[in-house]
Structure formats: C-alpha cells, structure tokens
Design a protein around this motif. Structure first.
Motif, mmCIF file in Angstrom:
data_model
loop_
_atom_site.group_PDB
_atom_site.id
_atom_site.type_symbol
_atom_site.label_atom_id
_atom_site.label_comp_id
_atom_site.label_asym_id
_atom_site.label_seq_id
_atom_site.Cartn_x
_atom_site.Cartn_y
_atom_site.Cartn_z
ATOM 1 N N MET A 45 23.509 27.252 55.091
ATOM 2 C CA MET A 45 23.568 26.101 54.182
ATOM 3 C C MET A 45 23.185 26.465 52.754
ATOM 4 S SD MET A 45 24.819 23.978 56.193
ATOM 5 C CE MET A 45 24.902 22.589 55.080
ATOM 6 N N ASP A 46 23.465 27.707 52.357
ATOM 7 C CA ASP A 46 23.288 28.119 50.967
ATOM 8 C C ASP A 46 24.620 27.948 50.241
ATOM 9 O OD1 ASP A 46 20.609 28.876 51.239
ATOM 10 O OD2 ASP A 46 21.184 30.829 52.054
ATOM 11 N N ALA A 47 24.582 27.415 49.012
ATOM 12 C CA ALA A 47 25.798 27.160 48.242
ATOM 13 C C ALA A 47 26.176 28.377 47.411
ATOM 14 C CB ALA A 47 25.601 25.950 47.343
ATOM 15 N N TYR A 48 27.484 28.639 47.318
ATOM 16 C CA TYR A 48 27.997 29.763 46.533
ATOM 17 C C TYR A 48 29.195 29.293 45.710
ATOM 18 C CZ TYR A 48 25.125 32.932 49.322
ATOM 19 O OH TYR A 48 24.062 33.571 49.921
ATOM 20 N N LEU A 49 29.294 29.815 44.492
ATOM 21 C CA LEU A 49 30.443 29.571 43.633
ATOM 22 C C LEU A 49 31.325 30.815 43.656
ATOM 23 C CD1 LEU A 49 32.003 27.966 41.455
ATOM 24 C CD2 LEU A 49 30.522 29.048 39.740
ATOM 25 N N ALA A 50 32.570 30.643 44.111
ATOM 26 C CA ALA A 50 33.516 31.760 44.195
ATOM 27 C C ALA A 50 34.617 31.565 43.158
ATOM 28 C CB ALA A 50 34.109 31.847 45.594
ATOM 29 N N VAL A 51 34.859 32.589 42.348
ATOM 30 C CA VAL A 51 35.892 32.526 41.311
ATOM 31 C C VAL A 51 36.774 33.770 41.431
ATOM 32 C CG1 VAL A 51 36.385 32.364 38.846
ATOM 33 C CG2 VAL A 51 34.346 31.254 39.774
ATOM 34 N N THR A 52 38.085 33.549 41.503
ATOM 35 C CA THR A 52 39.051 34.638 41.639
ATOM 36 C C THR A 52 40.001 34.614 40.449
ATOM 37 O OG1 THR A 52 38.951 34.369 44.038
ATOM 38 C CG2 THR A 52 40.733 35.716 43.169
ATOM 39 N N CYS A 53 40.362 35.805 39.973
ATOM 40 C CA CYS A 53 41.223 35.954 38.799
ATOM 41 C C CYS A 53 42.594 36.482 39.223
ATOM 42 C CB CYS A 53 40.569 36.920 37.810
ATOM 43 S SG CYS A 53 41.549 37.275 36.356
ATOM 44 N N HIS A 54 43.659 35.885 38.670
ATOM 45 C CA HIS A 54 45.032 36.293 38.988
ATOM 46 C C HIS A 54 45.748 36.655 37.682
ATOM 47 C CE1 HIS A 54 44.288 34.359 42.917
ATOM 48 N NE2 HIS A 54 43.694 33.425 42.187
ATOM 49 N N TYR A 55 46.470 37.766 37.690
ATOM 50 C CA TYR A 55 47.133 38.223 36.471
ATOM 51 C C TYR A 55 48.281 39.159 36.820
ATOM 52 C CZ TYR A 55 44.228 42.325 37.424
ATOM 53 O OH TYR A 55 43.617 43.396 38.032
ATOM 54 N N ILE A 56 49.101 39.459 35.810
ATOM 55 C CA ILE A 56 50.239 40.381 35.963
ATOM 56 C C ILE A 56 49.853 41.722 35.343
ATOM 57 C CG2 ILE A 56 52.671 40.798 35.478
ATOM 58 C CD1 ILE A 56 52.235 38.424 37.273
ATOM 59 N N SER A 57 50.026 42.800 36.099
ATOM 60 C CA SER A 57 49.667 44.132 35.605
ATOM 61 C C SER A 57 50.745 44.673 34.669
ATOM 62 C CB SER A 57 49.485 45.092 36.792
ATOM 63 O OG SER A 57 50.736 45.340 37.418
ATOM 64 N N TRP A 110 31.433 27.188 48.183
ATOM 65 C CA TRP A 110 31.352 27.536 49.600
ATOM 66 C C TRP A 110 29.933 27.321 50.090
ATOM 67 C CZ3 TRP A 110 35.707 29.121 52.262
ATOM 68 C CH2 TRP A 110 36.831 29.446 51.489
ATOM 69 N N THR A 111 29.805 27.086 51.381
ATOM 70 C CA THR A 111 28.495 26.924 52.000
ATOM 71 C C THR A 111 28.369 27.912 53.155
ATOM 72 O OG1 THR A 111 28.503 24.571 51.451
ATOM 73 C CG2 THR A 111 26.882 25.310 53.065
ATOM 74 N N SER A 112 27.288 28.704 53.162
ATOM 75 C CA SER A 112 27.082 29.692 54.218
ATOM 76 C C SER A 112 26.571 29.009 55.484
ATOM 77 C CB SER A 112 26.068 30.750 53.762
ATOM 78 O OG SER A 112 24.768 30.178 53.691
ATOM 79 N N ILE A 113 26.488 29.777 56.572
ATOM 80 C CA ILE A 113 25.988 29.214 57.828
ATOM 81 C C ILE A 113 24.517 28.828 57.699
ATOM 82 C CG2 ILE A 113 27.650 30.426 59.276
ATOM 83 C CD1 ILE A 113 25.541 32.522 59.847
#
Length: 384
Positions: free
Chosen positions: A73-85, A68-71
């Motif tokens: 212009m800083d770069a960010y790495l976003a990681v989301t985890c998905h699982y079954i409870s 992702w890039t902020s307004i």
C-alpha cells in the motif's frame, strides 16, 4: 543475470548456486552480497546516463503517467517517455517510478512531474502528457501547461464498467460467476476435482480466472473462461458439497451474448496497450469501429441488448469529445491509413482540417525568415 532475471542479491550466498559456479570454474571467486549490490548500482547509473543521452537527442517527446500502489500500500508515481530516434524508431524510456508519500494533490503531482522532466532535460520538449481521467491528474497537467489527453484504455475501462452498472441484473450475474470462480480458486478439493473432470473429458485442464475490480477486461476473461468450462464446472459441482450454484442455461446464454458484445472492446484495449506502436492516430478510428461493430452485434436477449445500447450511447458521447482533441485529431488526419475516413462526424472532420491548416501556417511563419523590403527609387523616406 541478476538484472535480467530480477534475482535477489542473496543469490551469491545460496549454497546450490555457489556449488554450480564452483563446478563451472573452481578458480572464480563470487562477489559478496554488498559488492554485487554496488555492481548493480553502477550498471544502473550507466544505463540511466545512456538513456538520458538518447532522450536529450529527441526533438520532441510525449509522456505517459500513472499512480501505482504496491502490495504494501505504498504509492508510486510512474512516468514513461516516448520519442522517435534518429533512426526513425519509436523508443520508450522509463523516467522513474518514484515513491510518492505526499498527498495526491494536483500541486504535488505537478511538482513530481516537473522534477523528473528537469532531471532528464526535457522540460521544453514535452508535447503531450497522457494520464487517466482523475480530477487531480487533469488539474496537474493544467498547472504544467502541457497538452493533455486521457488514456484511451482507461476510457474504455470506465465506459464498459458504467455500462455494466446500468443494466439491472447484469452485475448480479457477474457476482454469481465470481462466487463460483472463487470456489474453484480457493478450495483445494474443488480445484483438483475440476482438473480431474477436464482430464476425464479428454480436455486440456485450465484454471479459472478471477476478475480484478479496476480492469474490466479481467471480467471479460473471467466470464470467457467460465463459459468455456461450463460443462466441466457443472460436473465438478455435482460431486462437491457446496451451496454455490452455477449459472442456469439461460444465464449461460446471457453470458455468451455479453461476451459477443464485449469482445471488440477487449481487442481494442489490447491494441492501444501496445508500447512499441503509435496509437494516437488510431484512437478516433478505433472508437468509430467499436460503434459500428457493437451496432451490428446487438443481440436479441434483453440483458446483453441493454448492455449494447448503453455502450453505443456512451461511445457516441466519447467520440464527439475525442473528435475535438487536437492531440488525437491531427495524428488521425496525418495518418495515410485514415485521414478523413477515421472520423464519425463530418462537422468535426472539417474543424480538425482547419486546425491542421492553422498548425501548418503557424509552423511556416515560425520557420520562415521575415521578409526584407527594399524601398523603391525616389521614395527613400517611405515607411515600410
């Protein structure tokens, strides 16, 4: 309140807020800005530890990742985890949105993902990583040695964009509409006149929608809103001093046909963008339904017809590739709504069935104890 509503820490210094709190309870002492920040950080650590504990309990997880890039212009790495409870509920935890000042090379991206997976204790649990189709992301996943699949929403976005670009005149029409929309969004007088005309027509006043280059569905929304407001837009333009021309009657007809062709792709994008529903098993059947629906909706007008033909051609190519991806074919076969019906190509269906059988055989072999053989009488020296 500060966390839920994303309020700034400075709220405790605002005169109106202090008066409100004093009116509610004169004896309550508001924390300072520094103390409030410390309280939020404590709550963050508590929430993160709770999320870590839930993720650690999961037998297996899948990850989605994007840059992702902020307004600013800083770069960010976003990681989301998905699982079954443990309660068989689909759960999602954001592992991190980390500032990423390094070069976006495969090596640096792989290191960033590995660091997050180690921090959350899921290095050996990740079964699949979903990313866009960028070359550096593909190389990153190869370095991590994780099963990989490309985000289907991103695939649809590229598919529609490329099909758009291949139709002569369609992008010119889009740019013409964009200039018109920009006028009614940037000019105060034009914006007010459009609202006034809609009210005079007894209609609910709506604003124009501008497209975002990286999201094709924003183009769909822009054209859809413009076509819906074509009469108020024409009336408003008649009283404005501008050289921006509206689409002609034939161009509006072309827009109508284009929207009819693109509507299923918009619905598909919304469907696979849901966070709380499993989407992996839907991808192949969804692409098959898109192929069928667009084929049935092919218009007679040249511009929209060319767009539809391009979409059908690209859909066939993507379906052929997707029906070879284990991360998508196995869930489709195992989903009782689809099974073999979700596939377009019979040969690919049989290949997927064979892969599923092999997966089952390998699982049985891993979980079954090795057989113990007893030598028969009189053959104690027999080799087993």
């Amino acid at each position: 309140m500060v966390i839920k509503d994303s309020q700034p820490f400075s709220i405790v210094e605002d005169a109106g807020f202090r008066e409100l709190v004093h009116a509610l309870d004169p004896n309550y002492v508001l924390p300072s800005r520094k103390a409030l920040k410390s309280m939020v950080e404590d709550r963050y650590r508590e929430a993160k530890e709770k999320a870590k504990e839930q993720v650690r309990k999961a037998a297996a997880v899948s990850l989605t990742s994007d840059m992702w890039t902020s307004i600013n212009m800083d770069a960010y790495l976003a990681v989301t985890c998905h699982y079954i409870s443990d309660e068989d509920q689909l759960c999602t935890s954001l592992l991190g949105v980390q500032h990423f000042p390094k070069a976006h090379t495969a090596e640096n991206l792989a290191a960033g993902h590995a660091q997050l997976m180690e921090e959350w204790g899921i290095t050996d649990k990740v079964k699949c990583l979903v990313t866009d189709g960028a070359a550096n992301m593909n190389a990153c996943v190869r370095q991590l040695n994780i099963r990989h699949t490309v985000c289907i929403a991103h695939t649809i976005n590229l598919l529609v964009r490329k099909s758009f670009d291949d139709v002569p005149g369609l992008n010119d029409l889009r740019h013409k509409c964009r200039r018109l929309v920009t006028l009614f969004r940037s000019s105060t007088s034009a914006k007010e006149r459009l609202v006034q005309v809609q009210e005079e027509m007894g209609r609910q006043p709506y604003r124009m929608i501008i497209e975002v280059e990286t999201r094709w569905n924003s183009t769909f929304h822009m054209l859809e809103r413009l076509y819906e407001l074509r009469e108020p837009v024409g009336a408003a333009l008649a009283s404005l001093k501008t050289d921006v021309a509206p689409p002609t009657a034939s161009e509006y007809e072309a827009i109508k046909d284009v929207l009819n062709v693109l509507e299923p792709f918009h619905q598909a994008t919304v469907e696979v963008s849901s966070e709380r529903r499993v989407s992996g098993s839907k991808v192949i059947p969804l692409m098959k339904m898109l192929h069928h629906t667009v084929s049935c909706r092919l218009p007679t007008l040249t511009t929209a017809r060319q767009l539809g033909d391009n979409l059908i051609r690209r859909l066939k190519e993507h379906i052929h590739n997707l029906e070879s991806v284990s991360a998508l074919t196995l869930p489709t076969l195992l989903d009782p709504r689809f099974k073999k019906l979700g596939f377009l190509t019979p040969g690919k269906t049989q290949e997927a069935i064979n892969r599923l059988k092999n997966e089952c055989v390998n699982m049985i072999r891993r979980e079954s104890p090795p057989p113990t053989c007893k030598p028969s009488r009189g053959s104690a020296s027999q080799s087993w």
